[in-house]
Design an enzyme around this catalytic site. Sequence first.
Site, mmCIF file in Angstrom:
data_model
loop_
_atom_site.group_PDB
_atom_site.id
_atom_site.type_symbol
_atom_site.label_atom_id
_atom_site.label_comp_id
_atom_site.label_asym_id
_atom_site.label_seq_id
_atom_site.Cartn_x
_atom_site.Cartn_y
_atom_site.Cartn_z
ATOM 1 N N ASN A 128 31.115 -8.873 -4.864
ATOM 2 C CA ASN A 128 30.049 -8.501 -5.790
ATOM 3 C C ASN A 128 30.667 -7.814 -7.000
ATOM 4 O O ASN A 128 31.749 -7.227 -6.930
ATOM 5 C CB ASN A 128 29.050 -7.552 -5.118
ATOM 6 C CG ASN A 128 27.897 -7.197 -6.035
ATOM 7 O OD1 ASN A 128 27.163 -8.075 -6.471
ATOM 8 N ND2 ASN A 128 27.752 -5.925 -6.358
ATOM 9 N N GLU A 191 29.099 -13.751 -9.512
ATOM 10 C CA GLU A 191 29.260 -13.089 -10.806
ATOM 11 C C GLU A 191 30.483 -13.611 -11.564
ATOM 12 O O GLU A 191 30.403 -13.902 -12.764
ATOM 13 C CB GLU A 191 29.378 -11.565 -10.616
ATOM 14 C CG GLU A 191 28.090 -10.885 -10.216
ATOM 15 C CD GLU A 191 27.883 -10.865 -8.705
ATOM 16 O OE1 GLU A 191 26.864 -10.310 -8.262
ATOM 17 O OE2 GLU A 191 28.749 -11.404 -7.970
ATOM 18 N N ASP A 237 18.450 7.682 -18.436
ATOM 19 C CA ASP A 237 18.434 6.259 -18.124
ATOM 20 C C ASP A 237 17.751 5.475 -19.233
ATOM 21 O O ASP A 237 17.580 5.952 -20.343
ATOM 22 C CB ASP A 237 17.784 6.012 -16.760
ATOM 23 C CG ASP A 237 18.502 4.899 -16.000
ATOM 24 O OD1 ASP A 237 18.599 3.786 -16.548
ATOM 25 O OD2 ASP A 237 18.963 5.125 -14.876
#
Length: 414
Positions: A128, A191, A237
Amino acid sequence: MREFIKKMRDAGLVDDIYEEVSSVYQAPKIASKTNKLVFFHKLDGDKKSVMNVTSIRKSLSIALGYPEEDIVKNLSKAEYNGNVVNRGKLYMIQPDLLSLPIMKHYPKDAGRYLTSAIVFSEYGNISNASIHRMLVLDKNHLAARLVEGRHTHNLLKSALSNNEKLPVAITIGTHPLVTFASCTRVPEGKEMPFAAELMGGEISVFECPNGVKVPDAEIVLEGYITGEKATEGPFVDITGTYDPVRQGPVIEITGMHIKDDPIYHGILPGGNEHKLLMGMPYEPKIYRYVSGVTTVRNVSLTTGGCGYLHGVVQIRKNTQGDAKNAIMAAFAAHTSLKHVVVVDEDIDIYNMEDVEYAIATRVRGDEDIMVIKGVRGSSLDPCRIGDGMNVKVGVDATMVMGKEDEFIRAEWDD
């Protein structure tokens, strides 16, 4: 990444800052004032750093090598089938996170945070790559925010269930297409094949001593995510507000690889690069989902909607109910989407004044607004209930079929 910076400079999209700048507040504040790539040549005295690497769609267009208007349509056809070539081993030196110009972005932040770093992990023949914010604890430890249920968190659970730590390698200063691929929800382990596809069909990787493979980067940190926990946050964020303080897993850094005169990459939390990388990877997915119910022309997750919570979908209706079907398809594709507006082909989805015009002239509130209560939204939305329950609103801002002549806008012939 250096080749990409050169292309951006050739396009006139780089601001070079040659005076000394601090990594605490000052560099982030400078980057917040522009959407150009900012190159700091003397960060904290003698270090190099870039910010706003992909803060506008034009930068991604330069990386991909085709026009902005083709990005979403082309990415929607991705097959995740590029060739990943192992080029050998990567040597490591003793790690020292404190030697890097890792930034503290805002006054209430818990400390210095890695924000552009891609975490590559491998366990049980599953790999990942994804970006996680990571708080510097000391010279060889980080505290990470891992979202429950996402791939890195699941791999960590698998490792810990076998009384093992999860091996990882963290890259900083990676080509923006690798970063984009790592931000995209792709099939498991795809990915790097996706990054290779975006970069022309092939990408090279190098194996760290712990077995994890990484692409070319300015800085590589090797280590292990442990079962130990540490306080992580506050941190700003995507909405520009502070995310809650949590207990996050500790990453033990065991090695470091750096290029000569490395260029550190920092992403401004809540800035346009953060928004683009959070939201734009969802646009091709929305495009695919909407194409299943009507003729879709384009999709945009808007900057004003934090690049994540608001979307505009452009369609050509084939039946009168297509816009509402498009609304439902968009929500299904991107579950964090909060408000979506569906418009006709004559509306410029990148011009919010034009989108507002469509809402003003083509929406009847009793017929064209869908309100969906009690659904899962984004955990980042400050007005969420609990950890993500919310209300979604879809707006059909399209013309009534058969009455298009009543909506023709006056214009002059060229």
